[in-house]
Design a protein around this motif. Sequence first.
Motif, PDB file in Angstrom:
ATOM      1  N   ILE A   1      71.888  49.268  22.857  1.00 27.13           N
ATOM      2  CA  ILE A   1      72.827  50.009  23.738  1.00 27.13           C
ATOM      3  C   ILE A   1      72.082  50.375  25.027  1.00 27.13           C
ATOM      4  O   ILE A   1      72.600  50.222  26.133  1.00 27.13           O
ATOM      5  CB  ILE A   1      73.355  51.279  23.040  1.00 27.13           C
ATOM      6  CG1 ILE A   1      74.321  50.897  21.919  1.00 27.13           C
ATOM      7  CG2 ILE A   1      74.056  52.204  24.035  1.00 27.13           C
ATOM      8  CD1 ILE A   1      74.828  52.061  21.085  1.00 27.13           C
ATOM      9  N   ALA A   2      70.822  50.828  24.854  1.00 26.86           N
ATOM     10  CA  ALA A   2      70.026  51.181  26.029  1.00 26.86           C
ATOM     11  C   ALA A   2      69.797  49.957  26.907  1.00 26.86           C
ATOM     12  O   ALA A   2      69.883  50.031  28.139  1.00 26.86           O
ATOM     13  CB  ALA A   2      68.691  51.782  25.584  1.00 26.86           C
ATOM     14  N   LEU A   3      69.540  48.790  26.264  1.00 25.54           N
ATOM     15  CA  LEU A   3      69.321  47.566  27.046  1.00 25.54           C
ATOM     16  C   LEU A   3      70.583  47.190  27.824  1.00 25.54           C
ATOM     17  O   LEU A   3      70.529  46.823  28.995  1.00 25.54           O
ATOM     18  CB  LEU A   3      68.927  46.408  26.125  1.00 25.54           C
ATOM     19  CG  LEU A   3      67.565  46.526  25.422  1.00 25.54           C
ATOM     20  CD1 LEU A   3      67.347  45.361  24.470  1.00 25.54           C
ATOM     21  CD2 LEU A   3      66.440  46.579  26.427  1.00 25.54           C
TER      22      LEU A   3
ATOM     23  N   LEU B   1      70.430  50.317  12.576  1.00 26.88           N
ATOM     24  CA  LEU B   1      70.910  51.429  13.404  1.00 26.88           C
ATOM     25  C   LEU B   1      70.012  51.623  14.624  1.00 26.88           C
ATOM     26  O   LEU B   1      70.469  51.819  15.759  1.00 26.88           O
ATOM     27  CB  LEU B   1      70.940  52.723  12.585  1.00 26.88           C
ATOM     28  CG  LEU B   1      72.072  52.835  11.572  1.00 26.88           C
ATOM     29  CD1 LEU B   1      71.902  54.078  10.715  1.00 26.88           C
ATOM     30  CD2 LEU B   1      73.421  52.885  12.286  1.00 26.88           C
ATOM     31  N   TRP B   2      68.712  51.557  14.378  1.00 29.23           N
ATOM     32  CA  TRP B   2      67.757  51.761  15.477  1.00 29.23           C
ATOM     33  C   TRP B   2      67.892  50.649  16.522  1.00 29.23           C
ATOM     34  O   TRP B   2      67.880  50.883  17.728  1.00 29.23           O
ATOM     35  CB  TRP B   2      66.340  51.815  14.890  1.00 29.23           C
ATOM     36  CG  TRP B   2      65.327  52.450  15.795  1.00 29.23           C
ATOM     37  CD1 TRP B   2      65.358  52.482  17.157  1.00 29.23           C
ATOM     38  CD2 TRP B   2      64.136  53.147  15.417  1.00 29.23           C
ATOM     39  NE1 TRP B   2      64.268  53.150  17.650  1.00 29.23           N
ATOM     40  CE2 TRP B   2      63.496  53.558  16.589  1.00 29.23           C
ATOM     41  CE3 TRP B   2      63.550  53.443  14.187  1.00 29.23           C
ATOM     42  CZ2 TRP B   2      62.292  54.268  16.588  1.00 29.23           C
ATOM     43  CZ3 TRP B   2      62.345  54.141  14.191  1.00 29.23           C
ATOM     44  CH2 TRP B   2      61.722  54.556  15.372  1.00 29.23           C
ATOM     45  N   SER B   3      68.031  49.401  15.993  1.00 29.86           N
ATOM     46  CA  SER B   3      68.186  48.270  16.913  1.00 29.86           C
ATOM     47  C   SER B   3      69.471  48.427  17.718  1.00 29.86           C
ATOM     48  O   SER B   3      69.500  48.153  18.926  1.00 29.86           O
ATOM     49  CB  SER B   3      68.227  46.952  16.142  1.00 29.86           C
ATOM     50  OG  SER B   3      67.057  46.810  15.389  1.00 29.86           O
ATOM     51  N   LEU B   4      70.529  48.896  17.020  1.00 29.25           N
ATOM     52  CA  LEU B   4      71.805  49.123  17.711  1.00 29.25           C
ATOM     53  C   LEU B   4      71.597  50.079  18.889  1.00 29.25           C
ATOM     54  O   LEU B   4      72.032  49.831  20.014  1.00 29.25           O
ATOM     55  CB  LEU B   4      72.797  49.722  16.704  1.00 29.25           C
ATOM     56  CG  LEU B   4      74.193  50.034  17.224  1.00 29.25           C
ATOM     57  CD1 LEU B   4      74.959  48.759  17.507  1.00 29.25           C
ATOM     58  CD2 LEU B   4      74.974  50.869  16.197  1.00 29.25           C
ATOM     59  N   LEU B   5      70.862  51.152  18.605  1.00 30.68           N
ATOM     60  CA  LEU B   5      70.582  52.157  19.637  1.00 30.68           C
ATOM     61  C   LEU B   5      69.806  51.542  20.800  1.00 30.68           C
ATOM     62  O   LEU B   5      70.148  51.721  21.976  1.00 30.68           O
ATOM     63  CB  LEU B   5      69.746  53.262  18.967  1.00 30.68           C
ATOM     64  CG  LEU B   5      69.474  54.512  19.754  1.00 30.68           C
ATOM     65  CD1 LEU B   5      70.752  55.312  19.886  1.00 30.68           C
ATOM     66  CD2 LEU B   5      68.423  55.345  19.022  1.00 30.68           C
TER      67      LEU B   5
ATOM     68  N   LEU C   1      74.715  43.504  20.051  1.00 33.19           N
ATOM     69  CA  LEU C   1      75.092  44.864  19.636  1.00 33.19           C
ATOM     70  C   LEU C   1      76.073  44.813  18.471  1.00 33.19           C
ATOM     71  O   LEU C   1      75.932  45.537  17.477  1.00 33.19           O
ATOM     72  CB  LEU C   1      75.805  45.544  20.809  1.00 33.19           C
ATOM     73  CG  LEU C   1      75.003  46.438  21.723  1.00 33.19           C
ATOM     74  CD1 LEU C   1      75.905  47.015  22.788  1.00 33.19           C
ATOM     75  CD2 LEU C   1      74.408  47.557  20.917  1.00 33.19           C
ATOM     76  N   ILE C   2      77.073  43.933  18.642  1.00 31.61           N
ATOM     77  CA  ILE C   2      78.095  43.810  17.589  1.00 31.61           C
ATOM     78  C   ILE C   2      77.426  43.356  16.284  1.00 31.61           C
ATOM     79  O   ILE C   2      77.721  43.862  15.200  1.00 31.61           O
ATOM     80  CB  ILE C   2      79.204  42.815  18.022  1.00 31.61           C
ATOM     81  CG1 ILE C   2      79.963  43.414  19.215  1.00 31.61           C
ATOM     82  CG2 ILE C   2      80.158  42.496  16.872  1.00 31.61           C
ATOM     83  CD1 ILE C   2      80.914  42.466  19.906  1.00 31.61           C
TER      84      ILE C   2
END
Length: 841
Positions: A101-103, A94-98, A64-65
């Motif tokens: 976060i869900a994971l 950004l999408w991967s970050l999102l 995430l970081i």
Amino acid sequence: MSSLETGDWPSHVAEGILSLLPLASTLYYFITSSIKFAFATSREQNPPPSSLQNGFICLVTLALIAYGTDAVLLLYTTFHQEQYDLEDQLVFSLWSLLLWIALLRGIRSGGHTRSFGLPHWGCWILYTAGEGVLLFCSWISPLRRLNGGYLALQILRMVVLILLWGLAALQRWVINATWNNQSDRGETARPWLQRLLAKYNNGYSTITNDSGRNNSTDGSNDTNAAEEAHGPPGAYETLRSLIPFVWPVENPSLQLFYVGVGLCLLAGRLFNILAPIQLGKITDALKASNVFPWKNIIYYVLLRLLNSSGGVGALQTYMWLPLENESYKKIATAAFNKVMDLSCDFHVTKESGKVYDNICRATKVHHVIQPLFFQIIPMITDLCLAITLLHAMFGPYMGLITATIIFLFLWSSGKTISLQKQIRQEYIEARKKDVNILFESITNWQTATYFNNIPYEKDRYFSAVSRFVKADTSYKSSFQVMRMTQSFVLAFGLLGVCFLIAYQVSVGKKEVGSFVVSIGYWTQLYGPLQFFANGFSSATINLVEIEDFIALVNTEPSIKEKPGARQFKVQYGTIRFDNVKFSYNDQQKILKGVSFEARPGQTLALVGETGSGKTTILKLLFRLYDASQGTIEIDGQNIRDVTLQSLRGNIGVVPQDPTMFNDTILNNIRYANFTATDEEIHDACRAVNLHDKFIALPNGYQTIVGERGVKLSGGELQRVAIARVIVQNPQIIILDEATSSVDSLTEAHIQKSLARVAAGKTMITVAHRLSTVAKADRILALKNGEIIEQGVHEELVNAGGYYSQLWKKQFLEHGDATKETDNSLLKPDAPEFIPQQLVEL
Ligand SMILES: Nc1ncnc2c1ncn2[C@@H]1O[C@H](COP(=O)(O)OP(=O)(O)OP(=O)(O)O)[C@@H](O)[C@H]1O
């Protein structure tokens, strides 16, 4: 980092991955976690050991970081170095970050239904492959060569992914080892149904052990503890148990209806895609020229019509209706048949109101299937299509906005749904209580009246209704909270979409029609998403209710026929009890080795103090329960080896407290033998001194006896019950205090008639009034579950033992009891009755 140039294939590949990887992973995650959420199985609910879970959390946080830093660097590069061609990379980060976060959220909620598994591993596979290819492209293509910071982040992500795989392998190994070490694999490996049944053990169901005895009281704490530890069965398991009730196995034409419903749903999805495109065409045509786009308008309206409840919707409902009715028929009959087939232990512990409520709710199983078919599956398809189309037509930012809104929506809905499930459980409990008190109070109206407790019953019901209303209010309020949150999230998304497309139109990147198309798709998303939560929650919530039904239909009767049980053939009617021991529960031994023989043509009497086990002996003979030790044989056939139907068909019972159906006297007596003629029924009533009374009634034998026979006196009820047995004419007759409520004169008359009916048959009679049994061929005196004396009346009286004491006591209390059986007490003109069956003999 360099911009991508045409002709450089690694750049094209990288571009494709940047745009498709988050989209594909999101769609995958969305679909699999929706399925997992609904169909989580008990086994998957086992959380990984916490140290491993922490490892996963650390690694995913690291990823995430990495994505977050990447996004910040890209934003910095875009705005400070005014490099505006990094859109793909920025959206990717950004999408991967999102997504990550869900994971992370999924892992943190491990141990519950959304513990990580397939959704996570699938995403990791996609990301490992995608990031690997991206790194490779950067390495071989000079155009894609990354500068230090980006390269370090990309390598870090790769390392994290590799470590995640290592940890996942370790987790598998540890969990497998743990499962294998649970020598009997304990509760986890135990079929969920057993665990579910165990849960209901305290309520009404039973689990049979090897001996076929009810062990509901043993170990219920253990099973409950296990239940708490492992949670209830997953929705998947519940749904799987429903398949036989929903899928018309034996009816291929109905199966085709399912296919038809599926096709209608597919058609609906297609129309959903085409309609906004058509609207966009109309808008563009209107803007471009003065031509009237009538064809496009007609196509558009046609599409709307086809996709409405007047189009495929009507066809879908038409095909669904017979499917729904078929499943109703199966469920209602399965539940009723099961309740009727269950053994005595179920019926003595059941709460009628709850069972009734349970069956009623189960018949609404289509409320689970319907949302699943009509809302959830189409909704998942709609959402996936909408994200893909919006992404493909309006670029990655649009995809990002859609994905963000869907994640937010699912997250907020998921929170409220899990909260609702608990509230709904309370709601169900409150309703069960309410229905049960209603049933109980109405059934026991007489008792309540005798004890002047009508106000108490009213208060009790009022409290139950109040509790129900309170639970109902919190349940409905939770729905409102969920809907409000959803509306806010969707409005927020709409704002983003409008701004984005309006900007693109204003700078000339898109046509005005695109604005209309995007809003069209967005609003199409709006509906299914809102239905999603409602449909999903009502489906998962209804599943909670269906679990009761599944538990009921899977409850095994404690008294079962052996496979290949023979037909019982009664020849003489010799009954033999050999060292029979029995207890209803482990606390109290009721029969402690009872042995006796009753021969054909004989009357055997069971006497003894109350609670000594007399009725229990009769129940064992009728196989309402099975003896825990010893054997019971009739004409040399063990009653466990024959079919229940054939055994019970040859035994006539007059119970202590006979009950009637709320039907005519005639039908109630004919219930014992549907082929009996009116004349035979009249004869049977003459035998019990009721015929004259019945024909004197305004409606004669057609008089309705009231619920459970309340319109008849206690003595009349007993006599009707004896008349039933006379009409049934079985080889073995059991009388349990059959004449206890009858006056001595009538009793003497009945005894005389019974003696004729019982000629050549075996009769076992239980009586407290010893005068009733004084003429029996053999009397067994029971005390504390043991036969302590046996013989004929005179022998036992002369022996001066237990029976003699009982006799003397009754003699002193009621005078010379023997006189009661004296025929001189009969009316001199009492008609001599010979039942029809005896005449035929
Ligand atoms: N379903 C049951 N579950 C648990 N205990 C039971 C059940 N039915 C009866 N008992 C107990 O078993 C014992 C024997 O009961 P049973 O009805 O056989 O006595 P009985 O000799 O027929 O008494 P009575 O003369 O009062 O009818 C009693 O103590 C009773 O409380």
